[in-house]
Design an enzyme around this catalytic site. Structure first.
Site, PDB file in Angstrom:
ATOM      1  N   HIS A   4      59.279  78.924 -43.583  1.00 36.07           N
ATOM      2  CA  HIS A   4      59.383  77.741 -42.729  1.00 36.07           C
ATOM      3  C   HIS A   4      60.791  77.712 -42.145  1.00 36.07           C
ATOM      4  O   HIS A   4      61.743  78.192 -42.762  1.00 36.07           O
ATOM      5  CB  HIS A   4      59.130  76.493 -43.589  1.00 36.07           C
ATOM      6  CG  HIS A   4      59.013  75.216 -42.847  1.00 36.07           C
ATOM      7  ND1 HIS A   4      60.111  74.531 -42.361  1.00 36.07           N
ATOM      8  CD2 HIS A   4      57.929  74.462 -42.528  1.00 36.07           C
ATOM      9  CE1 HIS A   4      59.702  73.423 -41.778  1.00 36.07           C
ATOM     10  NE2 HIS A   4      58.387  73.346 -41.858  1.00 36.07           N
ATOM     11  N   LYS A  24      54.730  65.353 -49.504  1.00 35.90           N
ATOM     12  CA  LYS A  24      53.627  66.304 -49.581  1.00 35.90           C
ATOM     13  C   LYS A  24      52.885  66.217 -50.909  1.00 35.90           C
ATOM     14  O   LYS A  24      51.894  66.912 -51.116  1.00 35.90           O
ATOM     15  CB  LYS A  24      54.147  67.729 -49.374  1.00 35.90           C
ATOM     16  CG  LYS A  24      54.741  67.975 -47.985  1.00 35.90           C
ATOM     17  CD  LYS A  24      55.218  69.411 -47.831  1.00 35.90           C
ATOM     18  CE  LYS A  24      56.009  69.616 -46.547  1.00 35.90           C
ATOM     19  NZ  LYS A  24      55.188  69.484 -45.335  1.00 35.90           N
ATOM     20  N   ASP A  71      61.822  77.586 -52.003  1.00 32.74           N
ATOM     21  CA  ASP A  71      61.266  76.487 -51.208  1.00 32.74           C
ATOM     22  C   ASP A  71      59.940  76.106 -51.856  1.00 32.74           C
ATOM     23  O   ASP A  71      58.939  76.811 -51.719  1.00 32.74           O
ATOM     24  CB  ASP A  71      61.070  76.958 -49.764  1.00 32.74           C
ATOM     25  CG  ASP A  71      60.349  75.935 -48.889  1.00 32.74           C
ATOM     26  OD1 ASP A  71      59.930  74.877 -49.408  1.00 32.74           O
ATOM     27  OD2 ASP A  71      60.186  76.201 -47.688  1.00 32.74           O
ATOM     28  N   GLN A 119      55.501  73.398 -50.600  1.00 35.07           N
ATOM     29  CA  GLN A 119      54.044  73.508 -50.657  1.00 35.07           C
ATOM     30  C   GLN A 119      53.526  73.717 -52.074  1.00 35.07           C
ATOM     31  O   GLN A 119      52.369  73.393 -52.361  1.00 35.07           O
ATOM     32  CB  GLN A 119      53.567  74.668 -49.761  1.00 35.07           C
ATOM     33  CG  GLN A 119      53.853  74.484 -48.288  1.00 35.07           C
ATOM     34  CD  GLN A 119      53.115  73.308 -47.673  1.00 35.07           C
ATOM     35  OE1 GLN A 119      52.059  72.892 -48.138  1.00 35.07           O
ATOM     36  NE2 GLN A 119      53.688  72.748 -46.616  1.00 35.07           N
ATOM     37  N   CYS A 132      56.245  75.344 -37.624  1.00 38.73           N
ATOM     38  CA  CYS A 132      57.659  75.615 -37.934  1.00 38.73           C
ATOM     39  C   CYS A 132      57.832  77.002 -38.530  1.00 38.73           C
ATOM     40  O   CYS A 132      58.646  77.202 -39.446  1.00 38.73           O
ATOM     41  CB  CYS A 132      58.237  74.547 -38.867  1.00 38.73           C
ATOM     42  SG  CYS A 132      58.296  72.911 -38.124  1.00 38.73           S
TER      43      CYS A 132
END
Length: 408
Positions: free
Chosen positions: A121, A224, A198, A201, A362
């Site tokens: 991303h 999220k 990251d 998700q 993104c």
């Protein structure tokens, strides 16, 4: 999992869009919020609203307890150990920028390497571009396999003793692939590099055990994972955080201020200058309570089953291209309908009450790797069911018919 009972706890799902019951398939962008989270935020504003770490009055004490209690919940949720290793941020983007701007810019220089992947991303790509430019370090990419996955052999070849930082998404927001973070971390550490993850998700969908993964930094967002927008966190190992300088300055992050010099508080407070996102932290804590009650293992199994079902349904449709590996994927299916722009696909689906995301997500470098400008994406969460995917398939069939007639 009792999906009907879970759905009952999400007020927003019980409405019609364009005359059809809402099918929300955009949780990878932002999840919906259960009543318990909404109520927790409302209670804070109705009963406990005050600034934290300042006043000694009752409301200030309640607010501080709620805020620091949320930090403890995050630490336990991630199995992160000491709570001072949890820094509240506005979300994953802010957390990754903090590591890139504070840690990387002080530790990297000419001849050093920063390693990422083409599937990142923009929030986990641009900060490293800028860090490399500022320090003279070389930005390197672990290549992708034809299906979009990462091979350990390529990781071994890309990471070298010159590598200072490796930063990789745990779960791709386009390909749905779950990356082998534990193995990549071991390779990074053998070469003397720190591992940044990251987790935007992955944290909502997969049980995270940071002690087992042994990563050095982990970033995620509350919105999220059933929490409010504008709140997230950065986990960092204590020794690394203690080496880092703040990148924002102001009230409450200081220890002592003189006319010409200042000193900083201990971690995590040196990185939380100004009035923090108190209500957001309270809501994030409530979201963690909700997810733990449902069970992350149950959520993971449910979403893998849904993702497999959606992948089979969409990949068997004529004129549909599905991107990413068939196996080891969670939470989403990214696709294109031949000769129809994804935005047009999403617009027609919305007219049927089906909400999906369309665009480059993104991830422009990944779009170029896929040889497309954009895609449509259906993403799932604990409140979705096979019926939602069947609605998506039916709406796609109608979309194909509509554009078939239009083109013909």
């Amino acid at each position: 999992m009792n999906i009907n009972a879970i759905r009952e706890q999400f007020p927003i799902l019980h409405q019609e869009i364009n005359g059809h019951p809402l099918v929300y398939l955009d949780s990878a962008a932002s999840s919906q919020k259960p009543r318990s989270v909404i109520d927790a935020v409302n209670r804070y504003y109705e009963l406990n609203n005050a600034n934290v770490h300042r006043g000694v009055h009752t409301l200030g004490s309640r607010a501080t307890d709620a805020y620091e209690g949320a930090r403890e919940k995050v630490a336990k949720f991630l199995n992160a150990g000491a709570t001072e290793q949890i820094i509240f941020t506005r979300g994953t983007t802010t957390a990754l920028n903090l590591v890139a701007s504070s840690y990387a810019r002080s530790e990297c220089g000419e001849g050093d390497e920063i390693v990422i992947t083409p599937m990142e991303h923009h929030s986990n790509l641009i900060p490293w571009q800028q860090a490399a430019k500022a320090t003279g370090a070389t930005l390197k990419y672990i290549p992708l396999q034809p299906d979009g996955s990462i091979s350990i052999e390529d990781v071994e070849k890309t990471i070298t003793p010159q590598t200072k930082v490796v930063s990789v998404t745990h779960l791709s927001n386009v390909l749905g692939v779950v990356n082998p973070i534990k193995e990549i971390t071991q390779i990074a550490h053998r070469n003397g590099a720190v591992m940044v993850v990251d987790g935007a998700q992955s944290a909502p969908h997969i049980k995270i055990d940071l002690k087992d993964l042994d990563v050095d930094f982990f970033a995620f967002s509350g919105h999220k994972m059933c929490g409010p927008t504008g709140i997230g966190a950065l986990y960092g190992k204590k020794a690394l955080l203690n080496k880092m300088e703040p990148i924002e300055y102001g009230g409450e992050m200081i220890d002592f201020v003189d006319l010409y010099e200042s000193t900083w508080k201990e971690i995590p407070y040196r990185f939380e200058g100004g009035t923090p996102i108190i209500a957001g932290a309270v809501g994030l804590g409530a979201a963690i309570d909700f997810l733990k009650e449902v069970g992350l293992d149950e959520i993971d199994k449910h979403e893998r089953r849904l993702t497999s079902y959606a992948y089979e349904k969409l990949s068997s449709m004529e004129g549909i291209t599905v991107y990413g590996p068939k196996q080891n994927r969670v939470g989403l299916v990214t696709f294109n309908l031949d000769d129809v722009h994804p935005h047009d696909v999403a617009t027609v689906l919305d007219s049927k009450g089906v909400a999906v995301r369309a665009g480059h997500h993104c991830c422009q470098p990944l779009m170029r790797w896929l040889n497309v400008s954009s895609t449509a994406r259906a993403s799932f969460y604990l409140y979705n069911s096979e019926d939602d995917i069947d609605r998506l398939v039916d709406a796609l069939l109608q979309t194909k018919e509509f554009f078939g007639h239009a083109i013909g």
